[in-house]
Scaffold this active site. Sequence first.
Site, short mmCIF file in Angstrom:
data_model
loop_
_atom_site.label_atom_id
_atom_site.label_comp_id
_atom_site.label_asym_id
_atom_site.label_seq_id
_atom_site.Cartn_x
_atom_site.Cartn_y
_atom_site.Cartn_z
N ASP A 1 19.56 48.37 32.06
CA ASP A 1 20.00 49.37 33.02
C ASP A 1 19.44 48.97 34.38
O ASP A 1 18.23 48.74 34.52
CB ASP A 1 19.52 50.76 32.65
CG ASP A 1 20.05 51.79 33.64
OD1 ASP A 1 21.15 52.33 33.41
OD2 ASP A 1 19.38 52.04 34.66
N ASP B 1 23.70 38.38 36.60
CA ASP B 1 22.36 37.95 36.23
C ASP B 1 22.43 36.95 35.08
O ASP B 1 23.39 36.96 34.30
CB ASP B 1 21.51 39.14 35.78
CG ASP B 1 20.98 39.96 36.93
OD1 ASP B 1 21.06 39.50 38.07
OD2 ASP B 1 20.49 41.08 36.68
N PRO C 1 21.63 45.27 27.03
CA PRO C 1 20.75 44.17 26.62
C PRO C 1 21.46 42.85 26.37
O PRO C 1 20.79 41.83 26.18
CB PRO C 1 20.12 44.70 25.33
CG PRO C 1 21.16 45.63 24.78
CD PRO C 1 21.78 46.28 25.97
N MET D 1 8.63 42.40 31.06
CA MET D 1 8.14 41.19 31.74
C MET D 1 6.63 41.01 31.55
O MET D 1 5.89 40.70 32.48
CB MET D 1 8.48 41.25 33.24
CG MET D 1 9.97 41.34 33.52
SD MET D 1 10.39 41.72 35.25
CE MET D 1 9.96 43.47 35.33
N LYS E 1 17.75 35.72 38.15
CA LYS E 1 16.35 35.46 38.49
C LYS E 1 15.57 35.41 37.19
O LYS E 1 15.50 36.40 36.46
CB LYS E 1 15.80 36.56 39.41
CG LYS E 1 16.41 36.54 40.79
CD LYS E 1 15.93 37.69 41.66
CE LYS E 1 16.63 38.98 41.32
NZ LYS E 1 18.07 38.94 41.64
#
Length: 252
Positions: free
Chosen positions: A99, A44, A21, A181, A66
């Site tokens: 993950d 990321d 996380p 999300m 992203k």
Amino acid sequence: MAGPDAKGDAKGFVSLVSSGPGDPELLTLRAAARLRQAEVVLYDDLSSGPILELANPDAELVPVGKRAGRPSAKQEHVNALLVEYALAGQRVVRLKSGDAGIFGRLEEEIIALNEAGIAFEIVPGVPSAVAAAAAAQIPLTRRLTARRLQFLTGADVTGALPRDINWAAIADPATTTVVFMGQRSFPDLARGLQEHGLSGETPALFAEAVSHPHQRLIRTTIAALAEMLADAPVTQPALILYGPLAQGPDQG
């Protein structure tokens, strides 16, 4: 499969590393080792910050994150970079948040590497859902009242609530459900849940920026959370957990 130090041809090696996380202390030992060995790190947005301080100081760091509503690298571009660096003989770490196997577009990268004949490994990590439950000091399962755990994406490729939802499954009151999300779509999701029989008083946990210094945990209900998120801007990554355990053990 050969490891990252294997010598047999001119091709490099790719480690698809899950960073957890965001807290470096939640990295696995293998993840930390691969970062120290890396010659290139494609990371990321949610894996940036302190975790990158563990990387080989000579490694090339390439942001490929992203994020919804922001300029982002296309997945095809990320795939191409992985192949390009590996074909140049580099030890590559693809650093992915949480993950990588949970809503992390892992399969697309595996396919690209297989098609290019590039050796790779997958390094699992602490899922953000597990870290959120730990931060809130709750379990994710319980005998009799929460015997099933399910992960759900709250956004399709357009960012809207997916249309092919199994409402019977996600409205099951004896299940712990974690929504990834889903900040923008949760008001619609909560409306559908209630239409399919789940009480608006069902406990919910809003877990924002899990494991980061500015982490925020809000215990509420699905109806109240839907109202809270209806017009709220999305500024931090967050998870939504709902079900009988979300209220926490100190409340019954």
